[in-house]
Design a protein around this motif. Structure first.
Motif, mmCIF file in Angstrom:
data_model
loop_
_atom_site.group_PDB
_atom_site.id
_atom_site.type_symbol
_atom_site.label_atom_id
_atom_site.label_comp_id
_atom_site.label_asym_id
_atom_site.label_seq_id
_atom_site.Cartn_x
_atom_site.Cartn_y
_atom_site.Cartn_z
ATOM 1 N N THR A 20 0.830 -1.201 0.000
ATOM 2 C CA THR A 20 0.000 0.000 0.000
ATOM 3 C C THR A 20 0.864 1.249 0.000
ATOM 4 O O THR A 20 0.591 2.201 -0.741
ATOM 5 N N TRP A 21 1.896 1.253 0.822
ATOM 6 C CA TRP A 21 2.775 2.421 0.853
ATOM 7 C C TRP A 21 3.527 2.581 -0.471
ATOM 8 O O TRP A 21 3.709 3.697 -0.954
ATOM 9 N N ALA A 22 3.963 1.464 -1.042
ATOM 10 C CA ALA A 22 4.645 1.534 -2.338
ATOM 11 C C ALA A 22 3.719 2.084 -3.414
ATOM 12 O O ALA A 22 4.149 2.804 -4.330
ATOM 13 N N SER A 24 1.611 4.352 -3.046
ATOM 14 C CA SER A 24 1.547 5.810 -2.929
ATOM 15 C C SER A 24 2.625 6.463 -3.801
ATOM 16 O O SER A 24 2.366 7.462 -4.476
ATOM 17 N N GLU A 25 3.820 5.884 -3.787
ATOM 18 C CA GLU A 25 4.886 6.421 -4.649
ATOM 19 C C GLU A 25 4.549 6.214 -6.117
ATOM 20 O O GLU A 25 4.800 7.088 -6.954
ATOM 21 N N LEU A 71 6.984 12.646 1.007
ATOM 22 C CA LEU A 71 6.238 11.395 0.877
ATOM 23 C C LEU A 71 7.121 10.209 1.231
ATOM 24 O O LEU A 71 6.716 9.300 1.971
ATOM 25 N N GLN A 72 8.341 10.197 0.739
ATOM 26 C CA GLN A 72 9.265 9.100 1.030
ATOM 27 C C GLN A 72 9.617 9.046 2.515
ATOM 28 O O GLN A 72 9.722 7.957 3.098
ATOM 29 N N GLU A 74 7.694 10.028 4.989
ATOM 30 C CA GLU A 74 6.528 9.547 5.718
ATOM 31 C C GLU A 74 6.378 8.032 5.567
ATOM 32 O O GLU A 74 6.034 7.330 6.537
ATOM 33 N N ILE A 75 6.652 7.522 4.376
ATOM 34 C CA ILE A 75 6.589 6.071 4.178
ATOM 35 C C ILE A 75 7.613 5.376 5.056
ATOM 36 O O ILE A 75 7.300 4.367 5.719
ATOM 37 N N ARG A 76 8.827 5.894 5.087
ATOM 38 C CA ARG A 76 9.862 5.282 5.931
ATOM 39 C C ARG A 76 9.476 5.362 7.407
ATOM 40 O O ARG A 76 9.694 4.416 8.164
ATOM 41 N N ARG A 78 6.488 5.354 8.710
ATOM 42 C CA ARG A 78 5.450 4.369 8.999
ATOM 43 C C ARG A 78 6.008 2.947 8.979
ATOM 44 O O ARG A 78 5.590 2.092 9.767
ATOM 45 N N GLN A 79 6.940 2.680 8.090
ATOM 46 C CA GLN A 79 7.569 1.362 8.053
ATOM 47 C C GLN A 79 8.286 1.068 9.368
ATOM 48 O O GLN A 79 8.154 -0.022 9.940
#
Length: 424
Positions: A20-22, A24-25, A71-72, A74-76, A78-79
């Motif tokens: 899901t996060w991927a 987003s990118e 964005l990147q 925020e993804i990191r 959350r990971q």
């Protein structure tokens, strides 16, 4: 100390989040003007296109590429938060420490736990015995999680004598059980409790255990003083919201159960995952912020251990549930047959209590409510709607006030009746 495997199946939960996060990118690369993979503005959905002017305004102030970098980040973030939450759970040293009451009856891997041993009020002469039937899938411990969060011990303290069914893990013989075989085992357990109490016990069923309890009461009405049901599914077509995955895969999973002899725990957990794929991501993200030694963290860990420690479902029973219950709605249509008898709630004239948690996402409230329907449901029924969830009705901070107390009061008020206690 045994290593925790949860949340089960872990690869599915992690994969759901990462994909899901991927995405987003990937979505940004399609939206970003000038990107080799960007779509023409005319092909961008209106809901996303509306964001582009806002993003452009932000980048005009912060500089080109800043949104993508944010964005990147925020993804990191959350990971890392998810990974930290899962590891914090797996490494937590909290474990259930309650000592189980004595087992007074056994058959195969099933045993009856006598909660009369936990409080002297439950051992008085004339105490109402209650046969408590949990689900076949999730184990019984949620009904006796801690000293403070134990419906069983609370019932005993209020002068009832609960006998809790521990189904155990199916052995080679039990892997061939259908629902008729399980209800027959309940009949023998009921006979034992009736002989010991010298009067008909009440029967309390939780979740799938409630569905089985309805069949037990239909088959042995003279041996039951009253029937109480907590979040018991019955009409499986009343509300199928969120069950698309289960309905589409049910026949295939039934074939798996036929071949393997059981439906494994991780497949059962996948079905629960399908009801809310993001639930674990949200839960473990919040868990990171809790004091690992605090009460909230303790309750979280104990509940997760219970959720992840279920038992496989016997192959024939899995087929009945997936194809018969969810696929064909045999209970809701009055076509479920147990030991040659159709189980029709409207023919059960015992005093009955149906408790329906309005926030239930496992058993839709409309499914459980079918048992209290004036025309097709139980005849002498009291209905109680609770502003709680499926699990919250037994372990939340409001469970005692909203669920436990009215349940124990109803059970205690049942008229006493002699049971026919001849061997089943």
């Amino acid at each position: 100390m045994q290593t925790r495997l949860g949340p089960r199946p872990l690869p599915l939960h992690l994969g759901t989040a990462l994909m899901t996060w991927a995405s987003s990118e990937s979505a940004w690369s399609l939206l970003k003007q000038g990107s080799p993979t960007s779509k023409p503005a005319s092909e961008v959905p209106e809901s996303l296109a509306a964001l582009l002017p806002e993003i452009a305004s932000l980048e005009a102030k912060a500089g080109p590429g800043q949104f993508e970098q944010a964005l990147q980040r925020e993804i990191r973030r959350r990971q890392v938060r998810l990974a930290d939450g899962v590891l914090a759970y797996q490494r937590n040293d909290v474990h259930r420490t309650l000592v189980d009451p004595p087992a007074v009856w056994r058959e195969g891997n099933t045993r009856l736990l006598d909660y009369g041993a936990t409080h002297r009020s439950a051992r008085k002469r004339g105490t109402r015995a209650v046969l408590v039937v949990p689900s076949l899938i999730n184990r019984w411990e949620v009904l006796d999680l801690t000293a403070e969060k134990s419906l069983m011990r609370a019932m005993a303290a209020q002068g009832l004598r609960p006998y809790l069914v521990d189904w155990g893990t199916p052995d080679d013989e039990e892997r061939r059980f259908d629902t008729t075989a399980y209800v027959a085992r309940l009949e023998r357990a009921l006979g034992y409790v009736a002989r010991r109490a010298r009067r008909a016990p009440a029967v309390l069923g939780y979740c799938m255990g409630g569905t089985l309890a309805v069949a037990l009461a239909a088959r042995r009405p003279r041996r039951v003083a009253g029937l109480a049901l907590m979040a018991a599914p019955w009409d499986f077509h009343a509300d199928r919201t969120g069950q698309a995955f289960l309905l589409s895969t049910g026949p295939l999973l039934a074939e798996v159960a036929d071949r393997v002899g059981e439906l494994p725990v991780d497949i059962l957990q996948t079905l629960f995952w399908s009801l809310d794929p993001w639930l674990s991501v949200k839960k473990f993200g919040r868990f990171v912020g809790l004091d690992p030694k605090g009460e909230h963290a303790k309750e979280f860990v104990l509940l997760e251990d219970w959720l992840n420690g279920g038992a496989p479902l016997a192959g024939p029973t899995a087929r009945e549930c997936l194809v018969g219950w969810y696929g064909e709605n045999t209970p809701g249509r009055g076509q479920w047959v147990v030991g040659g008898k159709r189980i029709v709630p409207s023919k059960i004239k015992l005093p009955s209590l149906v408790m329906i948690p309005s926030g239930d996402r496992i058993v839709p409230p409309q499914s459980a409510a079918a048992l209290a329907d004036p025309k097709k449901g139980l005849k002498k029924v009291t209905r109680i709607d609770l502003p709680l969830g499926h699990i919250g009705m037994v372990v939340s901070g409001r469970a005692r006030e909203l669920c436990w107390n009215p349940l124990t009061e109803w059970l205690a008020a049942l008229p006493s009746r002699r049971a026919r206690v001849a061997a089943v």
